[in-house]
Motif scaffolding. Structure first.
Motif, mmCIF file in Angstrom:
data_model
loop_
_atom_site.group_PDB
_atom_site.id
_atom_site.type_symbol
_atom_site.label_atom_id
_atom_site.label_comp_id
_atom_site.label_asym_id
_atom_site.label_seq_id
_atom_site.Cartn_x
_atom_site.Cartn_y
_atom_site.Cartn_z
ATOM 1 N N CYS A 140 0.825 -1.222 0.000
ATOM 2 C CA CYS A 140 0.000 0.000 0.000
ATOM 3 C C CYS A 140 0.851 1.261 0.000
ATOM 4 O O CYS A 140 2.020 1.255 0.360
ATOM 5 C CB CYS A 140 -1.000 -0.030 1.143
ATOM 6 N N THR A 141 0.190 2.345 -0.403
ATOM 7 C CA THR A 141 0.853 3.647 -0.459
ATOM 8 C C THR A 141 0.532 4.434 0.813
ATOM 9 O O THR A 141 -0.300 4.017 1.622
ATOM 10 C CB THR A 141 0.341 4.461 -1.665
ATOM 11 N N VAL A 142 1.172 5.564 0.948
ATOM 12 C CA VAL A 142 0.891 6.449 2.078
ATOM 13 C C VAL A 142 -0.585 6.855 2.044
ATOM 14 O O VAL A 142 -1.262 6.859 3.066
ATOM 15 C CB VAL A 142 1.808 7.691 2.049
ATOM 16 N N ARG A 187 2.842 14.276 2.795
ATOM 17 C CA ARG A 187 3.123 15.115 1.627
ATOM 18 C C ARG A 187 3.308 14.307 0.350
ATOM 19 O O ARG A 187 3.322 14.883 -0.738
ATOM 20 C CB ARG A 187 4.360 15.965 1.885
ATOM 21 N N THR A 188 3.462 12.990 0.494
ATOM 22 C CA THR A 188 3.657 12.126 -0.675
ATOM 23 C C THR A 188 2.688 10.944 -0.624
ATOM 24 O O THR A 188 3.109 9.795 -0.431
ATOM 25 C CB THR A 188 5.106 11.622 -0.744
ATOM 26 N N PRO A 189 1.380 11.191 -0.793
ATOM 27 C CA PRO A 189 0.394 10.125 -0.651
ATOM 28 C C PRO A 189 0.520 9.011 -1.689
ATOM 29 O O PRO A 189 0.099 7.882 -1.432
ATOM 30 C CB PRO A 189 -0.951 10.846 -0.786
ATOM 31 N N GLU A 190 1.144 9.291 -2.832
ATOM 32 C CA GLU A 190 1.274 8.274 -3.883
ATOM 33 C C GLU A 190 2.455 7.330 -3.649
ATOM 34 O O GLU A 190 2.578 6.296 -4.290
ATOM 35 C CB GLU A 190 1.401 8.942 -5.259
ATOM 36 N N ALA A 240 8.904 2.278 0.088
ATOM 37 C CA ALA A 240 9.865 3.281 -0.379
ATOM 38 C C ALA A 240 10.201 4.277 0.723
ATOM 39 O O ALA A 240 11.249 4.921 0.687
ATOM 40 C CB ALA A 240 9.322 4.010 -1.607
ATOM 41 N N CYS A 241 9.324 4.386 1.710
ATOM 42 C CA CYS A 241 9.558 5.278 2.863
ATOM 43 C C CYS A 241 10.244 4.528 4.000
ATOM 44 O O CYS A 241 10.418 5.061 5.092
ATOM 45 C CB CYS A 241 8.233 5.846 3.364
ATOM 46 N N LYS A 242 10.589 3.261 3.739
ATOM 47 C CA LYS A 242 11.253 2.374 4.706
ATOM 48 C C LYS A 242 10.350 2.003 5.885
ATOM 49 O O LYS A 242 10.824 1.664 6.965
ATOM 50 C CB LYS A 242 12.574 2.970 5.184
#
Length: 189
Positions: free
Chosen positions: A20-22, A51-54, A59-61
């Motif tokens: 899933c994404t943010v 700030r980066t919902p997509e 990727a954000c660890k």
């Protein structure tokens, strides 16, 4: 993946898919913790995730059992109640609009019926249909009037005004249809 979301003094366990994404996480948080996405600031190890919902969580660890900090305020109960009532009324209005849109066709059908008894039955059914819709619309106006919307709830007040305008337009349509039906009754009497 199990995540721990810390918000003020509360700790929430949130489960999301590994891919899933943010933004997906924010939707889950909105549903489970009642903090709307637009009121969320989601932090993880110095990153402003909101700030980066997509961006994918990986990727954000962010991994299983990560702790995230949520800064945000849940919607107040009055706003939640208003949104719920507005949603219910909006669904009803769609149904009533469709019902009233059918009435002119019913009126045209009256002209094609040759038996007076059939005309009378269809006329009465159509009058009941319009009357019923108007009664429900008035109930919705009363329901909207009873909602506790404070002066500070500008968005809710604006939405209520739009819904009231829509109801008033439908009531006007119903009144026009009633007049037409009364004229038809007068000519057939």
């Amino acid at each position: 993946m199990l995540l721990y979301v810390m918000c003020a003094a509360d700790k929430y366990e949130v489960t999301v898919d590994d891919e899933c994404t943010v933004g997906d996480l924010q939707q889950v948080i909105a549903e489970q913790i009642d903090v709307p996405v637009d009121r969320q600031k989601l932090l993880f190890k110095g990153q402003n995730l909101h700030r980066t919902p997509e961006k994918p969580l990986k990727a954000c660890k962010v991994k299983n059992k990560s702790k995230l900090m949520l800064i945000g305020v849940a919607e107040d109960p009055q706003t939640i109640e208003c949104k719920q009532v507005f949603g219910e009324i909006a669904k009803s209005l769609e149904k009533y609009e469709a019902t009233l849109a059918q009435v002119p066709e019913d009126i045209r059908g009256l002209e094609h019926l040759t038996r007076l008894d059939d005309q009378k039955k269809l006329h009465q059914a159509t009058v009941r249909k319009v009357k019923s819709v108007n009664e429900f619309l008035v109930r919705h106006l009363e329901q909207l009037d009873a909602l506790p919307i404070s002066q500070e709830m500008l968005e809710m007040r604006t939405r209520r005004k739009r819904i009231i305008a829509r109801i008033e337009k439908l009531l006007e349509t119903g009144d026009d249809l009633n007049s037409t039906l009364q004229d038809i009754k007068a000519t057939h009497s």
